[in-house]
Design a protein around this motif. Structure first.
Motif, PDB file in Angstrom:
ATOM      1  N   PRO A 129       6.658  15.289  39.997  1.00 51.12           N
ATOM      2  CA  PRO A 129       5.267  15.265  39.552  1.00 51.12           C
ATOM      3  C   PRO A 129       5.350  15.243  37.839  1.00 51.12           C
ATOM      4  CG  PRO A 129       4.428  16.256  41.241  1.00 51.12           C
ATOM      5  CD  PRO A 129       6.338  15.987  41.252  1.00 51.12           C
ATOM      6  N   GLU A 130       5.688  16.118  37.556  1.00 54.95           N
ATOM      7  CA  GLU A 130       5.727  16.827  36.083  1.00 54.95           C
ATOM      8  C   GLU A 130       7.003  15.839  34.782  1.00 54.95           C
ATOM      9  OE1 GLU A 130       8.634  19.821  37.785  1.00 54.95           O
ATOM     10  OE2 GLU A 130       6.470  18.670  38.760  1.00 54.95           O
ATOM     11  N   THR A 131       7.633  15.532  35.974  1.00 58.01           N
ATOM     12  CA  THR A 131       8.952  14.830  34.536  1.00 58.01           C
ATOM     13  C   THR A 131       8.642  13.528  34.123  1.00 58.01           C
ATOM     14  OG1 THR A 131      10.801  15.495  36.515  1.00 58.01           O
ATOM     15  CG2 THR A 131      11.101  13.389  35.491  1.00 58.01           C
ATOM     16  N   VAL A 176      -0.196  12.303  36.751  1.00 60.82           N
ATOM     17  CA  VAL A 176      -0.285  12.184  38.285  1.00 60.82           C
ATOM     18  C   VAL A 176      -1.529  11.883  39.209  1.00 60.82           C
ATOM     19  CG1 VAL A 176       0.665  12.966  40.414  1.00 60.82           C
ATOM     20  CG2 VAL A 176       1.932  12.832  38.052  1.00 60.82           C
ATOM     21  N   VAL A 177      -1.690  11.461  39.537  1.00 58.87           N
ATOM     22  CA  VAL A 177      -3.247  11.170  40.633  1.00 58.87           C
ATOM     23  C   VAL A 177      -3.247  10.765  41.580  1.00 58.87           C
ATOM     24  CG1 VAL A 177      -4.880   9.981  38.391  1.00 58.87           C
ATOM     25  CG2 VAL A 177      -3.556   8.530  40.224  1.00 58.87           C
ATOM     26  N   GLY A 178      -2.039  10.942  42.566  1.00 56.28           N
ATOM     27  CA  GLY A 178      -1.374  10.900  43.252  1.00 56.28           C
ATOM     28  C   GLY A 178      -0.352  10.678  44.045  1.00 56.28           C
ATOM     29  N   ASP A 179      -0.222  10.731  45.458  1.00 51.76           N
ATOM     30  CA  ASP A 179       1.261  10.379  45.781  1.00 51.76           C
ATOM     31  C   ASP A 179       2.059   9.261  45.805  1.00 51.76           C
ATOM     32  OD1 ASP A 179       3.519  10.931  47.605  1.00 51.76           O
ATOM     33  OD2 ASP A 179       2.652  10.384  48.918  1.00 51.76           O
ATOM     34  N   ARG A 180       2.584   9.594  44.922  1.00 47.76           N
ATOM     35  CA  ARG A 180       3.657   8.626  44.213  1.00 47.76           C
ATOM     36  C   ARG A 180       3.112   7.712  42.718  1.00 47.76           C
ATOM     37  NH1 ARG A 180       7.885  11.961  44.964  1.00 47.76           N
ATOM     38  NH2 ARG A 180       8.896  11.096  47.344  1.00 47.76           N
ATOM     39  N   THR A 238       0.277   3.165  37.901  1.00 47.67           N
ATOM     40  CA  THR A 238       1.253   2.750  38.206  1.00 47.67           C
ATOM     41  C   THR A 238       1.565   3.646  40.200  1.00 47.67           C
ATOM     42  OG1 THR A 238       2.411   4.447  37.466  1.00 47.67           O
ATOM     43  CG2 THR A 238       2.849   2.394  36.299  1.00 47.67           C
ATOM     44  N   LEU A 239       2.574   2.686  40.832  1.00 47.15           N
ATOM     45  CA  LEU A 239       3.060   3.048  41.853  1.00 47.15           C
ATOM     46  C   LEU A 239       4.566   2.798  42.568  1.00 47.15           C
ATOM     47  CD1 LEU A 239       2.425   3.739  45.627  1.00 47.15           C
ATOM     48  CD2 LEU A 239       2.781   1.847  45.516  1.00 47.15           C
ATOM     49  N   THR A 240       5.258   4.795  42.630  1.00 40.75           N
ATOM     50  CA  THR A 240       6.243   4.551  42.390  1.00 40.75           C
ATOM     51  C   THR A 240       7.266   4.218  43.678  1.00 40.75           C
ATOM     52  OG1 THR A 240       7.119   5.583  40.655  1.00 40.75           O
ATOM     53  CG2 THR A 240       8.766   6.052  42.112  1.00 40.75           C
ATOM     54  N   LYS A 241       8.099   3.535  44.077  1.00 38.46           N
ATOM     55  CA  LYS A 241       8.461   4.045  45.154  1.00 38.46           C
ATOM     56  C   LYS A 241      10.389   4.071  44.849  1.00 38.46           C
ATOM     57  CE  LYS A 241       5.972  -0.631  46.274  1.00 38.46           C
ATOM     58  NZ  LYS A 241       6.296  -1.752  46.538  1.00 38.46           N
TER      59      LYS A 241
END
Length: 171
Positions: A34-36, A49-53, A71-74
């Motif tokens: 999350p911090e990266t 960060v606001v949620g999972d990914r 954004t949503l990371t996958k």
């Protein structure tokens, strides 16, 4: 093949690559911490960060403007990560990070392709260039910062540090 490469209508506005002397699995895990993202993109935007990914980005623009998006990371595979903006983004963007073994067992090659769609179409692109908001430099700097974080655990800062004596002044 990444999403950026496979969509004929989508060409990355920015591309950068770098070699990092670490295994892809370590880099994959570091990118997803999350911090990266807040650390490697700090030169461009505040990332929270606001949620999972899911993360919220706030970037400063020309004339004091502020642009927001989520954004949503996958994790597409062990060697590929991607993200894209969610609905109602001020600056729509998407990116793909691809990792490949470096020749000679020298670590991992990272390839980062990002597409930014600045607000206002052609006008937005002209404003971005006028104010030196260059996507290629944003992406290149993020990768350099990521490499520093991966190799040393920190990102060197070059901004001035106040002196410790006499309230910041030397006599």
């Amino acid at each position: 093949m990444s999403d950026v490469e496979s969509d004929a209508n989508l060409e990355a506005d920015a591309h950068a690559s770098i070699t990092i002397g670490k295994p892809a699995a370590d880099l994959h895990a570091l990118w997803l911490r999350p911090e990266t993202q807040s650390r490697i993109w700090a030169h461009f935007a505040d990332v929270r960060v606001v949620g999972d990914r899911t993360a919220e980005w706030v970037a400063k623009g020309p004339a004091g403007g502020e642009y927001r998006w989520q954004t949503l990371t996958k994790a597409n595979s062990p060697n590929e990560l991607s993200w894209s903006t969610l609905d109602k983004a001020d600056v729509a963007n998407q990116g793909v990070l691809t990792m490949r073994p470096a020749p000679g067992d020298r670590g991992t090659e990272l390839y980062l392709d990002v597409r930014f769609d600045p607000p206002g179409g052609i006008v937005g692109k002209a404003i971005s260039k006028m104010f030196h908001i260059v996507p290629r430099e944003i992406v290149r700097t993020a990768l350099y910062r990521f490499r520093a974080l991966a190799l040393t655990g920190e990102i060197a800062r070059t901004d001035p540090q106040p002196a410790g004596r006499n309230g910041g002044t030397d006599h």
